[in-house]
Enzyme design. Structure first.
Site, mmCIF file in Angstrom:
data_model
loop_
_atom_site.group_PDB
_atom_site.id
_atom_site.type_symbol
_atom_site.label_atom_id
_atom_site.label_comp_id
_atom_site.label_asym_id
_atom_site.label_seq_id
_atom_site.Cartn_x
_atom_site.Cartn_y
_atom_site.Cartn_z
ATOM 1 N N LYS A 84 0.853 -1.192 0.000
ATOM 2 C CA LYS A 84 0.000 0.000 0.000
ATOM 3 C C LYS A 84 0.891 1.244 0.000
ATOM 4 C CE LYS A 84 -4.029 1.510 2.695
ATOM 5 N NZ LYS A 84 -4.725 1.234 3.963
HETATM 6 C C1 E4P Z 1 -8.130 1.968 3.628
HETATM 7 O O1 E4P Z 1 -7.315 1.204 3.156
HETATM 8 C C2 E4P Z 1 -7.894 2.816 4.809
HETATM 9 O O2 E4P Z 1 -7.172 2.090 5.766
HETATM 10 C C3 E4P Z 1 -9.145 3.308 5.474
HETATM 11 O O3 E4P Z 1 -10.303 3.029 4.734
HETATM 12 C C4 E4P Z 1 -9.027 4.682 6.024
HETATM 13 O O4 E4P Z 1 -10.259 5.203 6.366
HETATM 14 P P1 E4P Z 1 -10.556 6.124 7.605
HETATM 15 O O5 E4P Z 1 -9.270 6.373 8.328
HETATM 16 O O6 E4P Z 1 -11.153 7.349 7.054
HETATM 17 O O7 E4P Z 1 -11.529 5.349 8.425
#
Ligand code: E4P
Length: 188
Positions: A84
């Site tokens: 990622k």
């Molecule tokens: C996705 O890979 C992210 O980890 C996640 O959806 C982040 O979202 P949030 O921090 O707004 O909940």
């Protein structure tokens, strides 16, 4: 249609995997920190529960650092782990190199269709638009999903759209109605 869990809590992952509807898991440094456990140990455990793609995020900010971390994670973690990477210029450059090395990526922190397009051009396996965070600013996160899916239809784009930052079940349903390939959601 793929359902991913957005958590580093292995008990939650085990529970949802037992329902037979889990296709993958996304983690991020905040989620891992919340688990209070060692990053690689947690990712290995998750990868042993779910054989779909498990996103492990790099923390470096520069291209060389992201590539080095991505390669190290790929060499030390199970095969179903994907890397990622934030959607910055440095992240796009790292995505291109990792893709050339046949390493799957999830380009994250996408807030516009232009960013999604650049990530696809760089060869991303997944691109993650952040719906909830956009909603938090008073804009319409779902409109971004619609814009990306409409753009994708004009070309033979291989990159999957992974809707992230999901806040409620209706977000999931709307993403699916718009044809998003994948949705990652918290267990609740
Ligand atoms: C996705 O890979 C992210 O980890 C996640 O959806 C982040 O979202 P949030 O921090 O707004 O909940």
């Amino acid at each position: 249609m793929e359902f991913f869990l957005d958590t580093a809590d292995v008990d939650e992952i085990r529970e949802i995997a037992s329902w037979g509807i889990l296709d993958g898991v996304t983690t991020n440094p905040s989620l891992i920190k919340k688990s209070g456990r060692d990053f690689k140990t947690v990712v290995k455990e998750i990868a042993s529960i779910c054989d779909g793609p498990i996103s492990a995020e790099v923390t470096a900010l520069d291209t060389e650092g992201m590539i080095a971390q991505g390669m190290e994670l790929k060499s030390q973690l199970p095969d179903n782990v994907i890397i990622k990477i934030p959607c910055t210029p440095e992240g796009l450059a790292a995505t291109k190199i990792l893709t050339e090395n046949e390493i799957d990526t999830n380009v994250t922190l996408v807030f516009s269709a232009s960013q999604a397009l650049m990530a696809a051009k760089a060869g991303a396996t997944y691109v993650s638009p952040f719906i909830g965070r956009i909603d938090d600013t008073g804009s319409d996160g779902m409109a971004l999903i619609a814009e990306i899916m409409a753009t994708w239809q004009n070309y033979d784009v291989k990159t999957k759209v992974l809707a992230a930052s999901i806040r409620h079940p209706t977000h999931v349903l709307q993403c699916m109605q718009l044809g998003a390939h994948t949705v990652t959601m918290p267990t609740k």
